[in-house]
Design a protein around this motif. Structure first.
Motif, mmCIF file in Angstrom:
data_model
loop_
_atom_site.group_PDB
_atom_site.id
_atom_site.type_symbol
_atom_site.label_atom_id
_atom_site.label_comp_id
_atom_site.label_asym_id
_atom_site.label_seq_id
_atom_site.Cartn_x
_atom_site.Cartn_y
_atom_site.Cartn_z
ATOM 1 N N CYS A 23 0.826 -1.213 0.000
ATOM 2 C CA CYS A 23 0.000 0.000 0.000
ATOM 3 C C CYS A 23 0.865 1.269 0.000
ATOM 4 O O CYS A 23 2.079 1.210 0.211
ATOM 5 C CB CYS A 23 -0.938 -0.003 1.203
ATOM 6 S SG CYS A 23 -0.120 0.199 2.789
ATOM 7 N N GLU A 24 0.223 2.394 -0.221
ATOM 8 C CA GLU A 24 0.925 3.683 -0.299
ATOM 9 C C GLU A 24 1.699 3.990 0.978
ATOM 10 O O GLU A 24 2.853 4.423 0.937
ATOM 11 C CB GLU A 24 -0.095 4.788 -0.605
ATOM 12 C CG GLU A 24 0.504 6.148 -0.839
ATOM 13 C CD GLU A 24 1.250 6.246 -2.158
ATOM 14 O OE1 GLU A 24 2.132 7.121 -2.249
ATOM 15 O OE2 GLU A 24 0.965 5.486 -3.077
ATOM 16 N N LYS A 25 1.058 3.754 2.133
ATOM 17 C CA LYS A 25 1.696 4.045 3.421
ATOM 18 C C LYS A 25 2.958 3.193 3.610
ATOM 19 O O LYS A 25 4.025 3.719 3.954
ATOM 20 C CB LYS A 25 0.697 3.768 4.549
ATOM 21 C CG LYS A 25 1.234 4.013 5.944
ATOM 22 C CD LYS A 25 0.195 3.705 7.004
ATOM 23 C CE LYS A 25 -0.014 2.219 7.022
ATOM 24 N NZ LYS A 25 -0.789 1.706 8.117
ATOM 25 N N CYS A 26 2.853 1.901 3.352
ATOM 26 C CA CYS A 26 4.004 1.003 3.504
ATOM 27 C C CYS A 26 5.067 1.280 2.444
ATOM 28 O O CYS A 26 6.262 1.181 2.713
ATOM 29 C CB CYS A 26 3.555 -0.448 3.450
ATOM 30 S SG CYS A 26 2.529 -0.932 4.861
ATOM 31 N N PHE A 27 4.630 1.645 1.244
ATOM 32 C CA PHE A 27 5.562 1.989 0.181
ATOM 33 C C PHE A 27 6.407 3.196 0.581
ATOM 34 O O PHE A 27 7.632 3.203 0.417
ATOM 35 C CB PHE A 27 4.808 2.269 -1.124
ATOM 36 C CG PHE A 27 5.691 2.731 -2.235
ATOM 37 C CD1 PHE A 27 6.506 1.836 -2.906
ATOM 38 C CD2 PHE A 27 5.710 4.074 -2.606
ATOM 39 C CE1 PHE A 27 7.332 2.269 -3.941
ATOM 40 C CE2 PHE A 27 6.521 4.505 -3.638
ATOM 41 C CZ PHE A 27 7.329 3.606 -4.302
ATOM 42 N N LYS A 28 5.752 4.232 1.117
ATOM 43 C CA LYS A 28 6.488 5.431 1.545
ATOM 44 C C LYS A 28 7.451 5.107 2.686
ATOM 45 O O LYS A 28 8.582 5.611 2.712
ATOM 46 C CB LYS A 28 5.506 6.527 1.968
ATOM 47 C CG LYS A 28 4.822 7.179 0.791
ATOM 48 C CD LYS A 28 3.876 8.281 1.225
ATOM 49 C CE LYS A 28 3.214 8.918 0.011
ATOM 50 N NZ LYS A 28 2.277 9.969 0.363
#
Length: 142
Positions: A23-28
């Motif tokens: 997900c976006e949060k984990c990717f960042k």
């Protein structure tokens, strides 16, 4: 093609695509950790650091480091002491899926298998050549 999936890290639902598997949060968060690790390894004194040292000094997980090395983001030419485990024995390697020892063992096993297969074929050929046929004069067409 995009599809809905659960993030393997946190479990949130996100749209999975070819470029991202979380997900976006984990990717960042992963990108933030990558920058920390890369900045650590760019320092000349840390270029020969082992996996344990990098993990201890940066706080990055072993799983993340293995992922970055497999993808080529941390290049083995620049950081020779980093690697990921062989899929068969677990020894650290820097390319492929198997270490040289496991590859040579598999090759030896395949050679033994081929030799046994050839030996069995030779035995079958010898058995066929030993078979004698008799000719019955009644069926010769007289």
């Amino acid at each position: 093609m995009a599809e809905l999936s659960n993030c393997p890290d946190c479990g949130d639902i996100f749209v999975k695509n070819l470029f991202r598997e979380n997900c976006e949060k984990c990717f960042k968060e992963e990108e933030r950790m990558y920058e920390i690790v890369y900045q650590f390894l760019r320092q000349r004194k840390n270029r020969a650091a082992t996996m344990d040292v990098v993990i201890r000094e940066t706080g990055a997980s072993e799983k993340m480091l293995y992922k970055w090395i497999r993808k080529g983001r941390l290049q083995r030419a620049l950081f020779p002491n980093l690697g990921y485990p062989c899929e068969k024995c677990g020894n650290l390697i820097q390319e492929g899926k198997l270490c040289k020892n496991c590859i040579s063992q598999i090759k030896k096993d395949l050679d033994i298998f081929e030799e046994e297969k050839n030996r069995q074929q030779e035995i079958q050929e010898r058995e066929r050549s030993r078979t004698y046929y008799s000719v019955d004069d009644r069926f010769k067409g007289k």
